[in-house]
Scaffold this active site. Structure first.
Site, PDB file in Angstrom:
ATOM      1  N   GLY A   1       2.350   4.543   3.645  1.00 39.44           N
ATOM      2  CA  GLY A   1       3.077   3.701   2.910  1.00 39.44           C
ATOM      3  C   GLY A   1       4.178   4.173   1.819  1.00 39.44           C
TER       4      GLY A   1
ATOM      5  CB  SER B   1      -5.844   2.064  13.449  1.00 34.51           C
ATOM      6  OG  SER B   1      -6.467   3.186  13.866  1.00 34.51           O
TER       7      SER B   1
ATOM      8  CE1 TYR C   1      -9.322   1.271   9.453  1.00 37.53           C
ATOM      9  CE2 TYR C   1      -9.310   2.569  11.772  1.00 37.53           C
ATOM     10  CZ  TYR C   1      -8.661   2.143  10.272  1.00 37.53           C
ATOM     11  OH  TYR C   1      -7.258   2.579  10.194  1.00 37.53           O
TER      12      TYR C   1
ATOM     13  N   GLY D   1       0.711  -1.291  -0.040  1.00 39.82           N
ATOM     14  CA  GLY D   1      -0.066  -0.089   0.138  1.00 39.82           C
ATOM     15  C   GLY D   1       0.644   1.486   0.065  1.00 39.82           C
TER      16      GLY D   1
ATOM     17  N   GLY E   1       0.885   9.986  -1.612  1.00 34.51           N
ATOM     18  CA  GLY E   1       0.073  10.641  -0.474  1.00 34.51           C
ATOM     19  C   GLY E   1      -0.265   9.968   0.828  1.00 34.51           C
TER      20      GLY E   1
HETATM   21  N1  LIG Z   1      -3.821   8.100   8.316  1.00 32.49           N
HETATM   22  C1  LIG Z   1      -4.151   7.826   9.696  1.00 32.49           C
HETATM   23  O1  LIG Z   1      -4.497   8.660  10.119  1.00 32.49           O
HETATM   24  C2  LIG Z   1      -3.946   6.628  10.128  1.00 32.49           C
HETATM   25  C3  LIG Z   1      -4.586   6.280  11.385  1.00 32.49           C
HETATM   26  C4  LIG Z   1      -4.329   4.980  12.091  1.00 32.49           C
HETATM   27  C5  LIG Z   1      -3.851   3.939  11.126  1.00 32.49           C
HETATM   28  N2  LIG Z   1      -3.575   4.095   9.673  1.00 32.49           N
HETATM   29  C6  LIG Z   1      -3.373   3.027   8.979  1.00 32.49           C
HETATM   30  O2  LIG Z   1      -2.269   3.604   8.440  1.00 32.49           O
HETATM   31  C7  LIG Z   1      -2.287   2.519   7.055  1.00 32.49           C
HETATM   32  C8  LIG Z   1      -1.842   3.583   5.894  1.00 32.49           C
HETATM   33  O3  LIG Z   1      -3.104   4.243   5.664  1.00 32.49           O
HETATM   34  P1  LIG Z   1      -2.774   5.509   4.864  1.00 32.49           P
HETATM   35  O4  LIG Z   1      -3.421   6.625   5.976  1.00 32.49           O
HETATM   36  O5  LIG Z   1      -1.678   5.923   4.577  1.00 32.49           O
HETATM   37  O6  LIG Z   1      -4.030   5.676   3.803  1.00 32.49           O
HETATM   38  P2  LIG Z   1      -3.886   5.385   2.255  1.00 32.49           P
HETATM   39  O7  LIG Z   1      -3.100   6.749   1.712  1.00 32.49           O
HETATM   40  O8  LIG Z   1      -5.424   5.409   1.680  1.00 32.49           O
HETATM   41  O9  LIG Z   1      -3.187   4.277   1.921  1.00 32.49           O
HETATM   42  C9  LIG Z   1      -3.840   3.031   1.982  1.00 32.49           C
HETATM   43  C10 LIG Z   1      -3.021   2.202   1.341  1.00 32.49           C
HETATM   44  O10 LIG Z   1      -3.782   0.749   1.202  1.00 32.49           O
HETATM   45  C11 LIG Z   1      -3.854   0.477  -0.188  1.00 32.49           C
HETATM   46  N3  LIG Z   1      -5.209  -0.498  -0.431  1.00 32.49           N
HETATM   47  C12 LIG Z   1      -6.278  -0.262   0.138  1.00 32.49           C
HETATM   48  N4  LIG Z   1      -7.062  -1.445  -0.251  1.00 32.49           N
HETATM   49  C13 LIG Z   1      -6.223  -2.167  -0.927  1.00 32.49           C
HETATM   50  C14 LIG Z   1      -6.523  -3.550  -1.455  1.00 32.49           C
HETATM   51  N5  LIG Z   1      -7.856  -4.108  -1.614  1.00 32.49           N
HETATM   52  N6  LIG Z   1      -5.538  -4.080  -2.049  1.00 32.49           N
HETATM   53  C15 LIG Z   1      -4.271  -3.629  -1.871  1.00 32.49           C
HETATM   54  N7  LIG Z   1      -4.074  -2.244  -1.467  1.00 32.49           N
HETATM   55  C16 LIG Z   1      -5.133  -1.715  -0.801  1.00 32.49           C
HETATM   56  C17 LIG Z   1      -4.259   1.792  -0.905  1.00 32.49           C
HETATM   57  O11 LIG Z   1      -4.194   1.516  -2.292  1.00 32.49           O
HETATM   58  P3  LIG Z   1      -5.087   2.627  -3.314  1.00 32.49           P
HETATM   59  O12 LIG Z   1      -4.452   3.854  -3.642  1.00 32.49           O
HETATM   60  O13 LIG Z   1      -4.938   1.553  -4.538  1.00 32.49           O
HETATM   61  O14 LIG Z   1      -6.352   2.651  -2.730  1.00 32.49           O
HETATM   62  C18 LIG Z   1      -3.089   2.544  -0.291  1.00 32.49           C
HETATM   63  O15 LIG Z   1      -1.991   2.440  -0.989  1.00 32.49           O
HETATM   64  C19 LIG Z   1      -3.571   1.693   7.019  1.00 32.49           C
HETATM   65  O16 LIG Z   1      -3.181   0.264   7.671  1.00 32.49           O
HETATM   66  C20 LIG Z   1      -4.352   2.458   8.036  1.00 32.49           C
HETATM   67  O17 LIG Z   1      -5.390   1.775   8.507  1.00 32.49           O
HETATM   68  C21 LIG Z   1      -3.883   5.420   9.352  1.00 32.49           C
END
Ligand SMILES: NC(=O)c1ccc[n+]([C@@H]2O[C@H](COP(=O)([O-])OP(=O)(O)OC[C@H]3O[C@@H](n4cnc5c(N)ncnc54)[C@H](OP(=O)(O)O)[C@@H]3O)[C@@H](O)[C@H]2O)c1
Length: 331
Positions: A41, A164, A190, A34, A38
């Protein structure tokens, strides 16, 4: 003693973290799921690439986003060895194919399970699992298990689960894990998926720790990324104290992290030698989070607490066995 991140704080950036932990990145094969531009990851992968990993594999569902992420990383670090693999967590067939391709590339050292969705409308994955449970927990569970034989040949194998603080919203719903009774609650779902990923790290640590595996889960912080794409107006209203009137995050509150700060705990989880002695740890701001006390209510918005239900050894084992059944596996 190798350098550790024991002085890292909420404000430490991913680049500062890799600067400190560079010796544990150099020469190693690392997978990040992932890494879409933006998101955290991407920042995790970008920072890792600057420290001479033997191979960095970016795994995600969109080839276009993978190509963009790789191009952006190579713009900054032209000599980095970066490859891409298609991985769609919506499909266990895709997970199996991705595991084969990742393993064929050599001796894997570190798997970072970062990809996830948040608060999606009710739906099912290709294999019939509720979307958040299937995407955020079942598929990474399978990917990890399929890669374990390879990983365990590493001198210091490590698996990371980006979980999370949202795990506090839901324990495992043993009687109806898929919300088939029609009472779907996207926040609770979630929470369940993120509780499951913490229990997964815990059980992997217990089951494979004696074979050298370190497994760690973490909360990265609250970071403005694309994760909130499924949030609706009502959801934002519930969180309104954290947002400006125009709907943008109020960064002055001290609650949010920037993306460079948001990838730091993942880097620490993946490369800090401290967790070899604290296997199965759950990290917040690069440190082990305190455990909820029995009977204590966790105040809304408290990031730095591990809910008791995510620390339960019996639940971890029960979930492992249930997941074997659900996937027709026998890990
Ligand atoms: N941002 C926060 O405040 C926050 C807080 C707590 C935990 N987290 C955790 O941090 C991690 C990263 O999140 P992020 O904030 O960076 O969000 P993000 O920008 O939406 O990144 C999520 C990534 O997961 C990928 N993904 C989603 N569904 C998928 C699927 N079916 N198969 C393969 N890849 C998939 C997305 O790909 P696409 O671009 O193709 O959708 C994207 O690359 C997640 O585990 C999230 O739960 C984030």
């Amino acid at each position: 003693m190798a350098a550790t991140g024991d002085k890292f704080t909420k404000q430490t950036t991913a680049q500062e973290a890799v600067d400190t932990l560079a010796d544990n990145i150099k020469g190693r094969y690392i997978v990040v799921t992932g890494p879409s531009p933006g998101g955290i990851g991407y920042e995790t992968a970008r920072a890792i690439a600057t420290k001479e990993p033997k191979l960095l594999v970016l795994a995600a569902r969109s080839q276009a986003k993978l190509d963009q992420a790789k191009a952006d990383i190579l713009k900054e670090t032209p000599n980095a060895n970066v490859e891409t693999v298609i991985l769609d967590l919506d499909s266990l067939a895709s997970v199996r194919q991705a595991a084969k391709e990742i393993s064929a590339k050599g001796q894997l050292d570190v798997l970072i399970n970062n990809a996830a969705v948040m608060m999606t409308p009710y739906g099912k994955t290709s294999d019939g699992f509720e979307t958040q449970f299937g995407t955020n927990y079942i598929a990474p569970w399978l990917l990890t298990n399929l890669l374990l034989p390879n990983l365990l040949k590493s001198a210091h194998p490590r698996v990371v689960f980006v979980s999370s603080m949202g795990h506090q919203f839901g324990d495992i719903r043993w009687d109806d894990i898929d919300y088939s009774k029609g009472d779907y609650d996207k926040t609770n779902s979630y929470g369940q998926s993120k509780t499951a990923s913490i229990l997964n790290a815990k059980y992997l640590a217990k089951k494979f720790g004696s074979q050298g595996l370190t497994a760690v889960a973490l909360h990265p912080g609250a970071i403005p990324t694309n994760l909130g794409r499924h949030l609706e107006e009502g959801d934002i209203a519930a969180l309104s104290s954290f947002f400006n009137e125009d709907g943008t995050p109020n960064m002055s509150l001290g609650f949010w992290k920037s993306i460079p700060e948001g990838a730091t705990t993942t880097i620490t989880a993946a490369f800090d030698p401290r967790w070899e002695k604290q296997n199965g740890a759950y990290l917040v701001n690069s440190q082990v989070a305190p455990l909820q006390k029995a009977g204590e209510e966790i105040p809304y918005g408290t990031e730095n607490i591990l809910a008791l239900w995510a620390d339960d050894d019996k639940s971890a084992e029960r979930l492992w066995e249930l997941t074997n059944k659900l996937t027709n596996e026998n890990f």
